[in-house]
Motif scaffolding. Sequence first.
Motif, short mmCIF file in Angstrom:
data_model
loop_
_atom_site.label_atom_id
_atom_site.label_comp_id
_atom_site.label_asym_id
_atom_site.label_seq_id
_atom_site.Cartn_x
_atom_site.Cartn_y
_atom_site.Cartn_z
N ALA A 159 11.78 -33.11 6.52
CA ALA A 159 11.63 -31.73 6.33
C ALA A 159 12.06 -31.49 4.66
O ALA A 159 13.06 -31.94 4.42
N GLY A 160 11.28 -30.41 4.18
CA GLY A 160 11.84 -30.32 2.67
C GLY A 160 10.49 -29.88 1.91
O GLY A 160 9.48 -30.37 2.21
N GLN A 161 10.94 -29.33 0.75
CA GLN A 161 9.71 -28.74 -0.22
C GLN A 161 10.07 -29.98 -1.20
O GLN A 161 10.92 -29.99 -1.96
N PHE A 162 8.85 -30.72 -1.12
CA PHE A 162 8.78 -32.03 -2.09
C PHE A 162 7.50 -32.07 -2.88
O PHE A 162 6.59 -31.19 -2.42
N ASP A 163 7.41 -32.87 -3.81
CA ASP A 163 6.23 -33.14 -4.50
C ASP A 163 5.19 -33.51 -3.70
O ASP A 163 5.50 -34.58 -2.46
N PRO A 164 3.88 -33.49 -3.65
CA PRO A 164 2.85 -33.87 -2.83
C PRO A 164 2.60 -35.36 -2.41
O PRO A 164 2.81 -35.97 -3.14
N MET A 165 2.71 -35.59 -1.07
CA MET A 165 2.23 -36.93 -0.54
C MET A 165 3.19 -37.82 -0.62
O MET A 165 3.15 -39.18 -0.01
N ASP A 344 3.19 -27.67 8.12
CA ASP A 344 3.95 -26.81 7.23
C ASP A 344 4.56 -25.57 7.88
O ASP A 344 5.26 -24.71 7.13
N GLY A 345 3.67 -25.18 8.68
CA GLY A 345 3.92 -23.72 9.22
C GLY A 345 4.87 -23.53 10.29
O GLY A 345 5.25 -22.47 10.53
N LEU A 346 5.29 -24.59 10.95
CA LEU A 346 5.80 -24.55 12.40
C LEU A 346 7.39 -23.85 12.13
O LEU A 346 7.69 -23.02 13.23
N VAL A 347 8.24 -24.30 11.38
CA VAL A 347 9.46 -23.84 10.96
C VAL A 347 9.40 -22.25 10.77
O VAL A 347 10.25 -21.68 11.27
N LYS A 353 13.14 -14.56 9.05
CA LYS A 353 12.43 -14.21 8.08
C LYS A 353 11.10 -14.91 7.31
O LYS A 353 10.66 -14.62 6.33
N GLY A 354 10.75 -15.53 8.30
CA GLY A 354 9.47 -16.60 7.98
C GLY A 354 9.51 -17.45 7.01
O GLY A 354 8.57 -17.88 6.41
N ARG A 355 10.97 -17.86 6.60
CA ARG A 355 10.89 -18.99 5.60
C ARG A 355 10.33 -20.39 5.98
O ARG A 355 10.48 -20.77 7.08
N LYS A 356 9.39 -20.66 5.04
CA LYS A 356 8.92 -22.09 5.49
C LYS A 356 9.60 -23.29 5.21
O LYS A 356 10.16 -23.23 4.13
N VAL A 357 9.59 -24.27 6.14
CA VAL A 357 9.88 -25.53 5.68
C VAL A 357 8.95 -26.67 5.77
O VAL A 357 8.75 -26.80 6.98
N PRO A 358 8.34 -26.98 4.82
CA PRO A 358 7.24 -27.89 5.05
C PRO A 358 7.78 -29.54 5.81
O PRO A 358 8.90 -29.94 5.39
N CYS A 359 7.21 -29.88 6.69
CA CYS A 359 7.66 -30.93 7.16
C CYS A 359 6.26 -32.01 7.39
O CYS A 359 5.31 -31.63 7.75
N VAL A 360 6.84 -33.26 7.62
CA VAL A 360 5.84 -34.48 7.80
C VAL A 360 6.65 -35.40 8.82
O VAL A 360 7.55 -35.77 8.60
N GLY A 361 5.86 -35.91 9.92
CA GLY A 361 6.43 -36.66 10.78
C GLY A 361 5.65 -37.61 11.55
O GLY A 361 4.39 -37.78 11.44
#
Lengths: 489, 489
Positions: A159-165, A344-347, A353-361
């Motif tokens: 989880a986290g805002q990182f550079d793509p892929m 990316d939308g689930l968190v 406050k609708g803050r996004k936390v991108p995730c991949v798993g």
Amino acid sequence: MADRAAIEELVRFQGERVRDLKQQKASADQIEEEVAKLLKLKAQLGPDESKQKFVLKTPKGTRDYSPRQMAVREKVFDVIIRCFKRHGAEVIDTPVFELKETLTGKYGEDSKLIYDLKDQGGELLSLRYDLTVPFARYLAMNKLTNIKRYHIAKDFDIAGQFDPMIPDAECLKIMCEILSSLQIGDFLIKVNDRRILDGMFAVCGVPDSKFRTICSSVDKLDKVSWEEVKSEMVGEKGLAPEVADRIGDYVQQHGGVSLVEQLLQDPKLSQNKQALEGLGDLKLLFEYLTLFGIDGKISFDLSLARGLDYYTGVIYEAVLLQTPAQAGEEALGVGSVAAGGRYDGLVGIFDPKGRKVPCVGLSIGVERIFSIVEQRLEASEEKVRTTETQVLVASAQKKLLEERLKLVSELWDAGIKAELLYKKNPKLLNQLQYCEEAGIPLVAIIGEQELKDGVIKLRSVASREEVDIRREDLVEEIRRRTSKLLCIC
Amino acid sequence: MADRAAIEELVRFQGERVRDLKQQKASADQIEEEVAKLLKLKAQLGPDESKQKFVLKTPKGTRDYSPRQMAVREKVFDVIIRCFKRHGAEVIDTPVFELKETLTGKYGEDSKLIYDLKDQGGELLSLRYDLTVPFARYLAMNKLTNIKRYHIAKDFDIAGQFDPMIPDAECLKIMCEILSSLQIGDFLIKVNDRRILDGMFAVCGVPDSKFRTICSSVDKLDKVSWEEVKSEMVGEKGLAPEVADRIGDYVQQHGGVSLVEQLLQDPKLSQNKQALEGLGDLKLLFEYLTLFGIDGKISFDLSLARGLDYYTGVIYEAVLLQTPAQAGEEALGVGSVAAGGRYDGLVGIFDPKGRKVPCVGLSIGVERIFSIVEQRLEASEEKVRTTETQVLVASAQKKLLEERLKLVSELWDAGIKAELLYKKNPKLLNQLQYCEEAGIPLVAIIGEQELKDGVIKLRSVASREEVDIRREDLVEEIRRRTSKLLCIC
């Protein structure tokens, strides 16, 4: 806390079971049946309480796990957990049930498979259906924006805002490492992207409102023919036949990075912003996969859809290939053993406050893998060691129990895995036989002469070679010999 | 198999909970209360379903486990399992509930604590109360006469016909190894023998029919005073006061092997066959414990009774000592953390032909130990690493993402635990800070000059020292440096 623990555990395996069935693409009916079994238990077991007679057995529907079966489970979990740790993951755990609303609206057509516990208490509760939604709830609740974690030895997420892929590529690397280490045969990881699917639906003329349901139909393409999927799209879901045909032209394609590049030139698809983003990211992903040396294991497959609503980007699914694919012959899939994707939308849905936390798993289909490994072992009649003992402390003559006890204690204290026979005066032959049966590779033999000389006779069970080792060097020598025997998998 | 899995897991934690409470000598009331909680759950949670409003939380009575808490549990289990394996144990698992008759008549006064699942189905079922009775049932059912096994990371047993006291001594050695490795403070293991207790009751004049119930009273001596125990014996259990006083003279004694020898000379006790056998075996046990170097941790304590019916020989219980015992001062017990004993008759009860399989075992109070370790960590504010990452792959300049990906992949493939920041161009300072926060000991830094020279700069985070390592030597160097850092506990 009896209530928490008991209810959690009531539902734990059921949740896992349903999820594994889903991963194996079991039908909704089959899964609902599994759920119903639980409820019908009382009726199933029958009302003959009075006639009960004592029989030596486990309760109906239960089983014991033998050392051999447990050894298989342990080895599989060990491979998985070691890989997750190698990639720097922390471990968390969450309850096995969640508020019903936590799970509502996250799974699309799979939602009907969620098992409600509503009648268990005042709070509306449901079995967790996977570990992804509870993880997203955990992140939002604890206001975490960055974490790499695994969850009960099968789920891994970044989880986290990182550079793509970059994290996406690591997830695919992890799947490859685990499936290779498990040695359950050749495998292939199908990759696609939700944005490519959505873009494709748009350019084919699927109405927006039908994207998700058509996506579910496409997801069945690995089990049924295109004709059947088309008939579902047109018949049940009301899609125009020519729209379905246009989808058909796309979803029957698969290949490597060259297919990505070809679609980037596709006159219709390249006009769609979403598809273009997805294709661009896949191209980048393939670059990273090449750096990781795993691009040969990956197939860009436009029919891969993954049913769950929460995916927003890249999606993937690993399948075992039944036989080593012969040149020119299509490899046969024997079902999914691992899968995952980006959500990316689930968190943000959970965050006030609708803050996004991108995730991949990713998630590993462990029950499926246990069965495969067990079946393979049974077929091969391979001997499975159920202990890890490195050395048996033995004696060549009588009256040496005290010396054996002293030596085995020294070895335990030095961290050596050691045993002795619990006999005052065991015969040497019996001690050697025990090693053969239990697969113990070394025997440390004490005799009167050895005691006088300050040495121990170290025998290799396989080669029958014996060599005198100074007692103070014994621990080091055992470590040296058994580290060579350890398989580095 | 949904029914099996779900029901098993329903009761798993409840069984463990009740058992742990027993080990902690919780009152019967307290335990029954825990059981009742489960049944009352629906009422407890209240009927306000309609007013439910979505809140970001876990269901009532449940909790998440953070990486820090999971790290503690993992370390404790790791110590225990490694010790069991060092002693050559296999692992098995059995269902969490058993036929009611399997459990009936095995626990004495504890039997009232067994949680029946009768109303769950036609078979009369009960929660397992410990792992010992299911293990005996497993042995009889599978006609096993020899096995050394552990069971869900806390129970260890040796079954088989062996020469006296050798497996018993090993069980005590295992308890010492585990409690020492856990570093939860000084401990003492109390030892006694059921035959000594029975012989003592006989020579004191306790009627045969009251042996077990008087045994249960004696078992309370570590929590309440002798006066209270005597009053229970006389008032509730109808023992003559002078008989109770004779018991009192014995059970207030404890010591080492010299007390064993003194009692072997006791004019009354030495006339009792059972007591004599028990004392003889304890003398032999102390010889073996001396060879194992653990006799200093063991106290022969005549007040140790262990409530359960199935014990037939030596019994033991480990207690933590609150402070390092000062010379001449009585050490304060803070409760039992491990216990066990010999049960030679249990398997025979299950075997249709009554064949006996002598057994001896131990159980570790893991929930208790988790709490102690967590409390201690919180008090010390000690930093707990929640990952095991050995090295961060970092870059000193921009545009080196590809090189970082290649290097981290090489390290993963070599089995090194490695991470990289998921940024295209992270600042070196940020990469170093990440290591400080996550406790990563090493940084492998790639720079343009290093690439030209075919080296990697390896930095120690603690000392800030940097040294150039040839790329082909990097894996070996990381292994060498991190193996030194590993704690061998």
